[in-house]
Scaffold this active site. Structure first.
Site, PDB file in Angstrom:
ATOM      1  N   CYS A 105       6.698  -0.439   6.460  1.00 50.51           N
ATOM      2  CA  CYS A 105       6.195   0.787   5.846  1.00 50.51           C
ATOM      3  C   CYS A 105       7.254   1.278   4.868  1.00 50.51           C
ATOM      4  O   CYS A 105       8.445   1.299   5.214  1.00 50.51           O
ATOM      5  CB  CYS A 105       5.933   1.841   6.920  1.00 50.51           C
ATOM      6  SG  CYS A 105       5.274   3.374   6.261  1.00 50.51           S
ATOM      7  N   LEU A 106       6.831   1.664   3.677  1.00 48.31           N
ATOM      8  CA  LEU A 106       7.788   2.137   2.673  1.00 48.31           C
ATOM      9  C   LEU A 106       8.497   3.412   3.134  1.00 48.31           C
ATOM     10  O   LEU A 106       9.558   3.750   2.623  1.00 48.31           O
ATOM     11  CB  LEU A 106       7.091   2.362   1.329  1.00 48.31           C
ATOM     12  CG  LEU A 106       6.524   1.093   0.674  1.00 48.31           C
ATOM     13  CD1 LEU A 106       5.771   1.436  -0.595  1.00 48.31           C
ATOM     14  CD2 LEU A 106       7.610   0.077   0.390  1.00 48.31           C
TER      15      LEU A 106
ATOM     16  N   GLN B 141       2.746   9.944   1.633  1.00 48.10           N
ATOM     17  CA  GLN B 141       4.061   9.305   1.473  1.00 48.10           C
ATOM     18  C   GLN B 141       4.773   9.745   0.203  1.00 48.10           C
ATOM     19  O   GLN B 141       5.979   9.538   0.069  1.00 48.10           O
ATOM     20  CB  GLN B 141       3.921   7.774   1.466  1.00 48.10           C
ATOM     21  CG  GLN B 141       3.513   7.202   2.818  1.00 48.10           C
ATOM     22  CD  GLN B 141       3.442   5.697   2.749  1.00 48.10           C
ATOM     23  OE1 GLN B 141       2.438   5.136   2.333  1.00 48.10           O
ATOM     24  NE2 GLN B 141       4.523   5.028   3.133  1.00 48.10           N
TER      25      GLN B 141
ATOM     26  N   HIS C  29      -3.614   0.730   8.231  1.00 48.14           N
ATOM     27  CA  HIS C  29      -2.251   1.299   8.134  1.00 48.14           C
ATOM     28  C   HIS C  29      -2.248   2.503   7.196  1.00 48.14           C
ATOM     29  O   HIS C  29      -1.720   3.568   7.535  1.00 48.14           O
ATOM     30  CB  HIS C  29      -1.289   0.206   7.643  1.00 48.14           C
ATOM     31  CG  HIS C  29       0.117   0.669   7.415  1.00 48.14           C
ATOM     32  ND1 HIS C  29       1.189   0.169   8.127  1.00 48.14           N
ATOM     33  CD2 HIS C  29       0.645   1.573   6.535  1.00 48.14           C
ATOM     34  CE1 HIS C  29       2.299   0.772   7.707  1.00 48.14           C
ATOM     35  NE2 HIS C  29       2.002   1.614   6.744  1.00 48.14           N
ATOM     36  N   GLU C  30      -2.868   2.331   6.017  1.00 47.76           N
ATOM     37  CA  GLU C  30      -2.866   3.432   5.037  1.00 47.76           C
ATOM     38  C   GLU C  30      -3.710   4.598   5.533  1.00 47.76           C
ATOM     39  O   GLU C  30      -3.348   5.768   5.359  1.00 47.76           O
ATOM     40  CB  GLU C  30      -3.378   2.949   3.676  1.00 47.76           C
ATOM     41  CG  GLU C  30      -2.546   1.863   3.025  1.00 47.76           C
ATOM     42  CD  GLU C  30      -1.058   2.133   3.037  1.00 47.76           C
ATOM     43  OE1 GLU C  30      -0.651   3.306   2.939  1.00 47.76           O
ATOM     44  OE2 GLU C  30      -0.296   1.168   3.170  1.00 47.76           O
TER      45      GLU C  30
ATOM     46  N   HIS D  60      -1.919   6.921   7.748  1.00 49.42           N
ATOM     47  CA  HIS D  60      -1.032   7.890   7.076  1.00 49.42           C
ATOM     48  C   HIS D  60      -1.773   9.203   6.803  1.00 49.42           C
ATOM     49  O   HIS D  60      -1.166  10.269   6.794  1.00 49.42           O
ATOM     50  CB  HIS D  60      -0.523   7.318   5.750  1.00 49.42           C
ATOM     51  CG  HIS D  60       0.667   6.417   5.874  1.00 49.42           C
ATOM     52  ND1 HIS D  60       1.871   6.835   6.390  1.00 49.42           N
ATOM     53  CD2 HIS D  60       0.857   5.119   5.520  1.00 49.42           C
ATOM     54  CE1 HIS D  60       2.743   5.821   6.359  1.00 49.42           C
ATOM     55  NE2 HIS D  60       2.156   4.776   5.837  1.00 49.42           N
TER      56      HIS D  60
ATOM     57  N   GLY E 217       0.828  -1.194   0.000  1.00 51.90           N
ATOM     58  CA  GLY E 217       0.000   0.000   0.000  1.00 51.90           C
ATOM     59  C   GLY E 217       0.860   1.240   0.000  1.00 51.90           C
ATOM     60  O   GLY E 217       2.061   1.180   0.305  1.00 51.90           O
TER      61      GLY E 217
HETATM   62 NI    NI Z   1       3.137   2.943   5.560  1.00 46.96          NI
END
Ligand code: NI
Length: 186
Positions: free
Chosen positions: A102-103, A52, A144-145, A148, A47
């Site tokens: 997480c990216l 991000q 999670h997304e 953000h 995701g």
């Molecule tokens: Ni993340």
């Protein structure tokens, strides 16, 4: 095709509340979604949320990869999709713990408590309404997304810092303890 630069933990865009998307079907939003899909596929993530990629708007893309389908009876593999102006609501009090990456926090993973079941609403990439219930990894990646969009990273939800660390170390330890440490950055 455009691969966007991903903000890493410490960048202020990750800690602010994102604004609603005023016109979900605007050409620039379609282009942003297409670029986010290119970016998350390139990074091999599950995701990616707009903040991000330095865009403080309420939208994200996600999928449930085959490797993570079957965490719960309600979860099956899902292709990438977008969710614009989402609302997420817990269903019941049940909480599950699961590994997340997480990216924006590359190379690390932690065990994060999340609502086991949720209902989520929003608009898809074509501006059509979405209204679903989810469990398992599907519920986890959406929470999670969505975090953000509220300036929250998974590290802010950690409770047990002995189950947080570098993926390389965790997988080395896991091969001794047989504890799974799967990475799914998102
Ligand atoms: Ni993340």
């Amino acid at each position: 095709m455009a691969i966007l630069k991903i903000a890493r933990m410490g960048h202020p865009v990750l800690f602010r509340r994102a604004e609603p998307v005023p016109d979900p079907t605007a050409p620039e939003i379609r282009r942003l979604i297409a670029d986010m899909l290119d970016t998350v596929r390139d990074a091999d993530g599950a995701g990616l949320a707009a903040p991000q990629v330095h865009v403080p708007l309420r939208l994200f893309v996600f999928r449930v990869p085959a490797a993570r389908a079957g965490d719960a009876a309600e979860t099956a593999e899902r292709p990438f999709e977008a969710l614009v102006n989402p609302e997420v609501q817990p269903l019941g009090d049940s909480v599950d713990e699961g590994w997340e990456g997480c990216l924006s926090i590359p190379g690390m993973q932690g065990v994060v408590p999340r609502h086991a079941r949720i209902r989520y609403r929003g608009l898809d990439a074509e501006g059509r309404p979405v209204d679903r219930e989810a469990a398992g990894f599907h519920a986890r990646v959406v929470q999670h997304e969505n975090d953000h969009l509220d300036g929250m990273l998974y590290t802010m939800r950690l409770r047990d810092f002995t189950r947080f660390g570098f993926s390389e170390e965790l997988s080395r330890a896991a091969s001794c303890d047989a504890e799974p440490a799967e990475e799914t950055g998102s």
